[in-house]
Design an enzyme around this catalytic site. Structure first.
Site, mmCIF file in Angstrom:
data_model
loop_
_atom_site.group_PDB
_atom_site.id
_atom_site.type_symbol
_atom_site.label_atom_id
_atom_site.label_comp_id
_atom_site.label_asym_id
_atom_site.label_seq_id
_atom_site.Cartn_x
_atom_site.Cartn_y
_atom_site.Cartn_z
ATOM 1 N N ALA A 46 21.910 21.070 91.025
ATOM 2 C CA ALA A 46 22.717 22.223 90.621
ATOM 3 C C ALA A 46 21.968 22.894 89.472
ATOM 4 O O ALA A 46 21.165 22.261 88.780
ATOM 5 C CB ALA A 46 24.094 21.756 90.180
ATOM 6 N N GLY A 52 22.489 17.659 92.873
ATOM 7 C CA GLY A 52 23.151 18.447 93.929
ATOM 8 C C GLY A 52 22.329 18.535 95.211
ATOM 9 O O GLY A 52 22.890 18.735 96.293
ATOM 10 N N GLU A 94 22.998 15.415 96.946
ATOM 11 C CA GLU A 94 24.373 15.506 97.459
ATOM 12 C C GLU A 94 24.442 16.388 98.704
ATOM 13 O O GLU A 94 25.184 16.096 99.648
ATOM 14 C CB GLU A 94 25.298 16.038 96.352
ATOM 15 C CG GLU A 94 25.477 14.980 95.271
ATOM 16 C CD GLU A 94 26.117 15.494 93.999
ATOM 17 O OE1 GLU A 94 25.650 16.528 93.482
ATOM 18 O OE2 GLU A 94 27.085 14.874 93.523
ATOM 19 N N GLU A 112 21.784 12.944 86.703
ATOM 20 C CA GLU A 112 22.920 13.449 85.924
ATOM 21 C C GLU A 112 23.241 12.690 84.640
ATOM 22 O O GLU A 112 23.469 13.309 83.599
ATOM 23 C CB GLU A 112 24.183 13.497 86.816
ATOM 24 C CG GLU A 112 24.236 14.717 87.722
ATOM 25 C CD GLU A 112 23.567 14.505 89.067
ATOM 26 O OE1 GLU A 112 22.750 13.575 89.198
ATOM 27 O OE2 GLU A 112 23.862 15.283 89.990
HETATM 28 N N1 COA Z 1 18.375 23.851 87.423
HETATM 29 C C1 COA Z 1 17.798 24.969 86.956
HETATM 30 N N2 COA Z 1 16.497 25.217 87.045
HETATM 31 C C2 COA Z 1 15.722 24.284 87.610
HETATM 32 C C3 COA Z 1 16.243 23.088 88.114
HETATM 33 C C4 COA Z 1 17.639 22.892 88.008
HETATM 34 N N3 COA Z 1 18.234 21.801 88.490
HETATM 35 N N4 COA Z 1 15.238 22.358 88.609
HETATM 36 C C5 COA Z 1 14.116 23.080 88.434
HETATM 37 N N5 COA Z 1 14.402 24.238 87.841
HETATM 38 C C6 COA Z 1 13.472 25.310 87.462
HETATM 39 C C7 COA Z 1 12.759 25.015 86.158
HETATM 40 O O1 COA Z 1 13.569 25.358 85.060
HETATM 41 C C8 COA Z 1 11.556 25.901 86.289
HETATM 42 O O2 COA Z 1 11.918 27.234 86.002
HETATM 43 P P1 COA Z 1 10.979 28.172 85.087
HETATM 44 O O3 COA Z 1 9.702 28.284 85.881
HETATM 45 O O4 COA Z 1 11.740 29.429 84.981
HETATM 46 O O5 COA Z 1 10.801 27.425 83.818
HETATM 47 C C9 COA Z 1 11.230 25.825 87.767
HETATM 48 O O6 COA Z 1 12.434 25.392 88.405
HETATM 49 C C10 COA Z 1 10.132 24.838 88.101
HETATM 50 O O7 COA Z 1 10.485 23.574 87.550
HETATM 51 P P2 COA Z 1 9.587 22.774 86.476
HETATM 52 O O8 COA Z 1 10.501 21.902 85.681
HETATM 53 O O9 COA Z 1 8.723 23.718 85.710
HETATM 54 O O10 COA Z 1 8.692 21.927 87.462
HETATM 55 P P3 COA Z 1 8.080 20.465 87.190
HETATM 56 O O11 COA Z 1 7.126 20.227 88.282
HETATM 57 O O12 COA Z 1 7.567 20.370 85.791
HETATM 58 O O13 COA Z 1 9.332 19.463 87.329
HETATM 59 C C11 COA Z 1 11.371 18.611 88.283
HETATM 60 C C12 COA Z 1 10.043 19.368 88.540
HETATM 61 C C13 COA Z 1 12.184 18.659 89.552
HETATM 62 C C14 COA Z 1 11.063 17.178 87.920
HETATM 63 C C15 COA Z 1 12.110 19.298 87.121
HETATM 64 O O14 COA Z 1 12.224 20.680 87.411
HETATM 65 C C16 COA Z 1 13.497 18.763 86.898
HETATM 66 O O15 COA Z 1 13.646 17.694 86.333
HETATM 67 N N6 COA Z 1 14.521 19.542 87.302
HETATM 68 C C17 COA Z 1 15.896 19.204 87.051
HETATM 69 C C18 COA Z 1 16.369 18.147 88.011
HETATM 70 C C19 COA Z 1 17.776 17.732 87.698
HETATM 71 O O16 COA Z 1 18.055 17.172 86.653
HETATM 72 N N7 COA Z 1 18.679 18.006 88.640
HETATM 73 C C20 COA Z 1 20.053 17.599 88.557
HETATM 74 C C21 COA Z 1 20.837 18.587 87.824
HETATM 75 S S1 COA Z 1 22.453 17.974 87.547
#
Ligand code: COA
Length: 259
Positions: A64, A109, A112, A132
């Site tokens: 999400a 999400g 999910e 989460e």
């Molecule tokens: N919500 C909002 N934005 C998200 C996102 C999320 N769940 N997951 C990724 N993004 C966005 C990042 O903010 C980034 O945006 P930006 O380019 O504007 O900064 C873009 O997607 C690329 O992600 P980035 O974090 O730069 O890539 P990465 O390769 O360094 O890491 C992940 C990839 C998936 C490990 C990392 O994005 C992450 O941990 N995301 C969140 C996952 C999460 O906690 N999901 C559950 C939410 S409850």
């Protein structure tokens, strides 16, 4: 629709979550578009199977949208969870089988969403996790309930409480996915499965999905009663009559018409 790509060929439809710059994270617009697409498609009796995947090479859905959740009040957060759950229920109760083709991160999400589908296959790049509790929240789009039902309490406690990432080979062992495929062949393989399903009797397929899906929420007695009703409904169809008659007359079973 900006965030959901719809591809319809023969009896199969593919929905692609298309927000690759944000790793397909589910903001309200994406969720609403997904709900609307499913709502529009669910009355189409020509559809016999649905594939859901994510755009780009990195993510199925990375969760999400954290930016949208950061400032929610407790009341707003509960409503957001209810909204997310309504979308996941729309996937789960879509009248025909839904196959998740998990091509990369399936986090929070995204995990999910995959769990709300009926079948899951994954490429070797897939990573499943519930981050989460490391963000100060619980899963809110059905993860606590669906993972425990699918893979057992032990796996649900493990993955939800530790947030650790699961690679496809472990996901296969845990029964979270059914198959691992090369990234290049993932979507084609999902279509192959969808087409196998689509060749079979459409009403029977819908009723079989309904019996399994509804039975998961029922006692055994209630589930068996549900199965009996689904079984009975198949006997209203020409497909059943013609298939059984062809079998008994030692003739090839004719293609199913969904009637
Ligand atoms: N919500 C909002 N934005 C998200 C996102 C999320 N769940 N997951 C990724 N993004 C966005 C990042 O903010 C980034 O945006 P930006 O380019 O504007 O900064 C873009 O997607 C690329 O992600 P980035 O974090 O730069 O890539 P990465 O390769 O360094 O890491 C992940 C990839 C998936 C490990 C990392 O994005 C992450 O941990 N995301 C969140 C996952 C999460 O906690 N999901 C559950 C939410 S409850």
């Amino acid at each position: 629709m900006a965030y959901i790509l719809i591809e319809h060929k023969g009896h199969v439809v593919q929905l692609t979550i298309n927000r690759p710059e944000g790793l397909n994270a589910l903001n309200r617009e994406v969720l609403q578009e997904l709900f609307d697409a499913l709502d529009k498609l669910e009355g189409d009796l020509t559809i016999r199977a649905l594939v859901i995947t994510g755009a780009g090479e990195r993510a199925f859905v990375a969760g999400a949208d954290i930016g949208e959740m950061a400032e929610l009040t407790p009341k707003e957060a509960q409503a957001f969870s209810r909204f997310g759950n309504s979308v996941m229920q729309k996937v789960a109760h879509f009248p025909v089988p839904v196959i998740a083709a998990v091509n990369g991160f399936a986090l929070g999400g995204g995990f999910e969403l995959a769990l709300a589908c009926d079948l899951r296959i994954a490429s070797e790049r897939a990573r499943f996790a519930f981050p989460e509790t490391g963000l100060g929240i619980t899963p809110g789009f059905g993860g606590t309930q669906r993972l425990a039902r699918l893979a057992g309490q032990m796996t649900a406690y493990d993955l939800i409480l530790t947030g650790r990432r699961v690679k496809p080979d472990e996901a296969l062992t845990l029964g979270i996915i059914g198959e691992i495929t090369d990234a290049e062949n993932l979507v084609a393989r999902a279509w192959e499965i969808a087409e196998l399903i689509a060749e079979r009797a459409p009403v029977a397929t819908r009723e079989a999905k309904r019996a399994i899906r509804e039975g998961l929420d029922l006692t055994l007695e209630e589930g068996l009663a549900c199965e009996e009703v689904c079984f009975g409904r198949c006997f209203q169809t020409k497909d059943q009559e013609q298939a059984m008659s062809a079998f008994l007359n030692k003739k090839p079973i004719p293609p199913f018409k969904g009637e």
